[in-house]
Structures are given as C-alpha cells and as structure tokens.
Design a protein around this motif. Sequence first.
Motif, mmCIF file in Angstrom:
data_model
loop_
_atom_site.group_PDB
_atom_site.id
_atom_site.type_symbol
_atom_site.label_atom_id
_atom_site.label_comp_id
_atom_site.label_asym_id
_atom_site.label_seq_id
_atom_site.Cartn_x
_atom_site.Cartn_y
_atom_site.Cartn_z
ATOM 1 N N ARG A 130 2.498 -5.214 -16.264
ATOM 2 C CA ARG A 130 3.704 -5.494 -17.066
ATOM 3 C C ARG A 130 3.339 -5.969 -18.463
ATOM 4 N N GLN A 131 2.295 -6.789 -18.565
ATOM 5 C CA GLN A 131 1.893 -7.314 -19.875
ATOM 6 C C GLN A 131 1.524 -6.184 -20.828
ATOM 7 N N LEU A 132 0.994 -5.111 -20.269
ATOM 8 C CA LEU A 132 0.597 -3.971 -21.103
ATOM 9 C C LEU A 132 1.763 -3.025 -21.378
ATOM 10 N N GLY A 133 2.941 -3.361 -20.842
ATOM 11 C CA GLY A 133 4.107 -2.511 -21.065
ATOM 12 C C GLY A 133 4.213 -1.387 -20.062
ATOM 13 N N GLY A 134 3.362 -1.411 -19.046
ATOM 14 C CA GLY A 134 3.439 -0.400 -17.987
ATOM 15 C C GLY A 134 4.645 -0.666 -17.092
ATOM 16 N N ILE A 135 5.130 0.407 -16.464
ATOM 17 C CA ILE A 135 6.281 0.274 -15.564
ATOM 18 C C ILE A 135 5.771 0.431 -14.133
ATOM 19 N N PRO A 136 5.807 -0.663 -13.350
ATOM 20 C CA PRO A 136 5.305 -0.566 -11.978
ATOM 21 C C PRO A 136 6.214 0.287 -11.108
ATOM 22 N N ARG A 137 5.609 1.179 -10.350
ATOM 23 C CA ARG A 137 6.340 1.945 -9.319
ATOM 24 C C ARG A 137 5.717 1.526 -7.999
ATOM 25 N N LEU A 138 6.453 0.732 -7.259
ATOM 26 C CA LEU A 138 5.869 0.106 -6.071
ATOM 27 C C LEU A 138 6.177 0.879 -4.812
ATOM 28 N N VAL A 139 5.159 1.044 -3.996
ATOM 29 C CA VAL A 139 5.323 1.687 -2.688
ATOM 30 C C VAL A 139 4.877 0.670 -1.655
ATOM 31 N N ARG A 140 5.736 0.431 -0.674
ATOM 32 C CA ARG A 140 5.457 -0.661 0.267
ATOM 33 C C ARG A 140 4.902 -0.138 1.588
ATOM 34 N N LEU A 141 3.798 -0.727 2.026
ATOM 35 C CA LEU A 141 3.272 -0.429 3.368
ATOM 36 C C LEU A 141 3.987 -1.332 4.374
ATOM 37 N N GLN A 142 4.181 -0.822 5.587
ATOM 38 C CA GLN A 142 4.848 -1.616 6.626
ATOM 39 C C GLN A 142 3.828 -2.054 7.664
ATOM 40 N N GLU A 143 3.916 -3.322 8.053
ATOM 41 C CA GLU A 143 3.075 -3.801 9.141
ATOM 42 C C GLU A 143 3.678 -3.312 10.457
ATOM 43 N N PRO A 144 2.938 -3.291 11.545
ATOM 44 C CA PRO A 144 1.577 -3.775 11.644
ATOM 45 C C PRO A 144 0.515 -2.719 11.278
ATOM 46 N N GLY A 145 0.904 -1.457 11.159
ATOM 47 C CA GLY A 145 -0.119 -0.404 10.989
ATOM 48 C C GLY A 145 -0.542 -0.198 9.548
ATOM 49 N N TRP A 146 0.325 -0.560 8.600
ATOM 50 C CA TRP A 146 0.054 -0.410 7.159
ATOM 51 C C TRP A 146 -0.326 1.026 6.792
ATOM 52 N N THR A 147 0.243 2.006 7.498
ATOM 53 C CA THR A 147 -0.106 3.384 7.125
ATOM 54 C C THR A 147 0.599 3.764 5.825
ATOM 55 N N LEU A 148 -0.001 4.711 5.130
ATOM 56 C CA LEU A 148 0.529 5.100 3.829
ATOM 57 C C LEU A 148 1.811 5.912 4.018
#
Length: 392
Positions: A130-148
């Motif tokens: 964010r400090q660099l002005g980038g726009i985060p695009r977040l993808v969330r892993l789900q427990e318990p397996g944390w698969t992509l």
Amino acid sequence: MTKPLNRQIAALPTTIFTVMSELARAHDAINLGQGFPDTEGPQDMVQVAADALLDGRNQYAPLTGLPELRRAVADSNARFQGLEIDAESEVVVTSGATEALAAALMALIEPGDDVVLIEPLYDTYLPMVRQLGGIPRLVRLQEPGWTLPREALAAAFSARTKAILLNTPMNPTGKVFTTEELDFIASLLRQHDAYAVCDEVYEHLTFNTPHVSLMSRPDMRERCLRIGSAGKSFSLTGWKVGYVTAPAPLAAVVAKAHQNLVFATAPNLQRAVAFGLNKDDQYFQDLAADMARKRDILSAGLRSVGLEVLPCDGSYFVMADITPLANGLDDVAFARQLTEEAGVTTIPASAFYDPANGTPPKHLVRFAFCKQDAVLQDAVARIKHWASQKDG
Ligand code: PMP
Ligand code: GLN
C-alpha cells in the motif's frame, strides 16, 4: 505542529510480534509468539563473524554484497534448486528478508499496479504494497487444508497485475505449496505477463518434501525474484542478512532500491553467512529434521490438552483451533488470557488477515515451535495445568 505526518505509516499499529513479545515479558510467559529460535545458530559461523570484525572488515561492503556471499548464494541456488545464477549480476544482499521484500516491491510497483497476495499473510506485506501505491488483490486460503482456491486466484489476476507475492513454506499456516499449485500460479504469470516476489525464507525448513522454488519451474526464471534469509536458514534471526536472486535486469533495479534503503549490509555478517551457505547437505538436513521433531513435540502436546492442531509441512509455525479451550473468546482475547493466566504466548491469527477482505477467522492462534524441546514441553504442561484449573 499541525501538518500531518505520513498518514499511512502513522496509522499502522505496532507489529503483533512486538505487542505479544512485550506481553510475554510482562507476564514472564513462554514466548511461542514471535518466531525466533531460543538457541544460538552454528558456533563456527559466529566465530567467522567475530574473526571478521577483527580482520579489517569494518567499512562499507560493496552495494550488492561481498563477492564471496553472492557466490555462495548463487551456488546454493544451483545446489538446492538447480538454478544457474550469475553471482555478479543476479544476486543482491540485503539487511534481512524484510529489506529484500521492500526492495523487490519497490523495484516492481508503480502507483495503481495490482499486486496479488494470499491470506493469511505475513504482516509486513500489505503495508509495504500500500505504501508504494500498489492495490492489493487478496485471495484467502481456507483452513484446515489451506489449498489454493484456483478460481479465486485466477479471478484476482488481470492486465493490471504487476506481481504476486508468494510465501512458501508459508508463515503462518505452515503450508508448503505443491508443485501443481506452483505450476498453476506460473500459468497465470505467463498469461498476464506478471512477476512473482517469492518469499522463501523457510526454504530449508520443509518436513515432508524438499522445497521447490517457483523460480525453478518452466519459464519462471525470468519472472521471479526469490528471497532468502540467513536468519531462518542458520537460526540467527538477529543478524538480519537476506538475499534476492533475480534475473540481471530485475536485480539491477532491486540494487537501486537497496542503495537508498540501506546501501550495504554488515560485512562481517556477510562473510559468516557465505561460510554458512557453503555448509554440507547434512547441516541443512539436520536443521529440518530438528525442526520437524519440535513440530511433533508441540503438536502432540497441544492435541493432548484438547486443541485441534492444523497440519504443518514447513516453517517455524503451527496453527491451532482454540475452540475447545476458548470458552467463546476470540483469538485476540484468548491469546491475551493464555499469556496472563497460563504463561504461554501465541499470536492471534486474525493479525494475518485484512479485515477489509471479509471477517477473519477468530478461532485460530499461531504457535512457534522453534524452541528447545524442554521449553515446548513446559509450555504444554502450563496449558494443561491452566486448563485443568479452569475446568475444576
Ligand atoms: N518473510 C517471512 C515469511 C517471515 O516469516 C519473516 C520473518 N521472520 C521475514 C520475511 C523477515 O525475515 P528477516 O528477519 O530476514 O527480515
Ligand atoms: N517473522 C517472525 C514471525 O513471524 C517475526 C519477525 C518480526 O518480529 N519482525 O514471528
């Protein structure tokens, strides 16, 4: 004084690692929060650093690092990842992986660029992007397996994507991305002509399969900036020596970011890290085997007190589901209670999420197991005692 300071920086909370370490100190608790080993790293490395201090190594090192360390980083890339790296032009030594991350992101991001990030994430990523002005695009892993979640990841990429920031082995989940997952990410990078900043500080701490760098996958050599940390590979976190490996045109720009952040890293430590990286395979195998044993001691102990421990294939950390012991408290309140009442400190996992991207899980805490076996056993005994008193 009326003019505002930098609003983004000023608004940042103090890092959760410092908050929890201070709480641990205040309550004389066993600190399984902040990830640092409680034993010294290899004594022969420390001796090399000490000797170098007395050996006329006390002026500025070259900007991109001592030649012997750059050579050792290049050799290590060849030995462990089969990567052919030019030590002259493709390695930049930094003051820790933290500076490496900042320099790599500075080299890539312009205001308005999208950066894909995977939650839960290490706490410096979002503020830096964010400090660099980038726009985060977040993808969330789900427990318990944390698969992509492949569809969500593909949807996060677009023509505006400059880079993905990928951490494997992953803090805080202990996930090690599979080769199939890496190849899926590679296909998206190819399709969208994007870069990858690969945070691989736990590269030598995998417990089931050897570490595979995204940079070693087909066509990825030219797109990846791969980051390592001597702190993690040699249990010397206080030294803050890191390294970036990247194709020459990228490394040259990383070096320009580094020249304005730090310019040059302590030369005696660089010399000792070069010595460390040249250690034989046995050293690295023992490091991982030792840490796997610690994971097992802590995981079995936490299960014996009724916590549900999530799988962990690498890093310093396991996540645990606190529901059976939390009595309805969320992770932040539970982590505070466990420090104050049981004398064991953890990190509430919600700290690794961006609340703007949806409510974070509130039932997980992260335990660091990079501690002496007896300390881990003592921590489990303390939790057991506390839980039995609470029930009684
Ligand atoms: N990335 C990750 C995933 C980490 O866990 C850490 C922390 N220890 C760092 C980067 C920073 O490493 P360093 O201490 O070398 O700056
Ligand atoms: N990487 C460490 C952790 O995740 C903390 C490093 C720090 O405190 N800056 O616990």
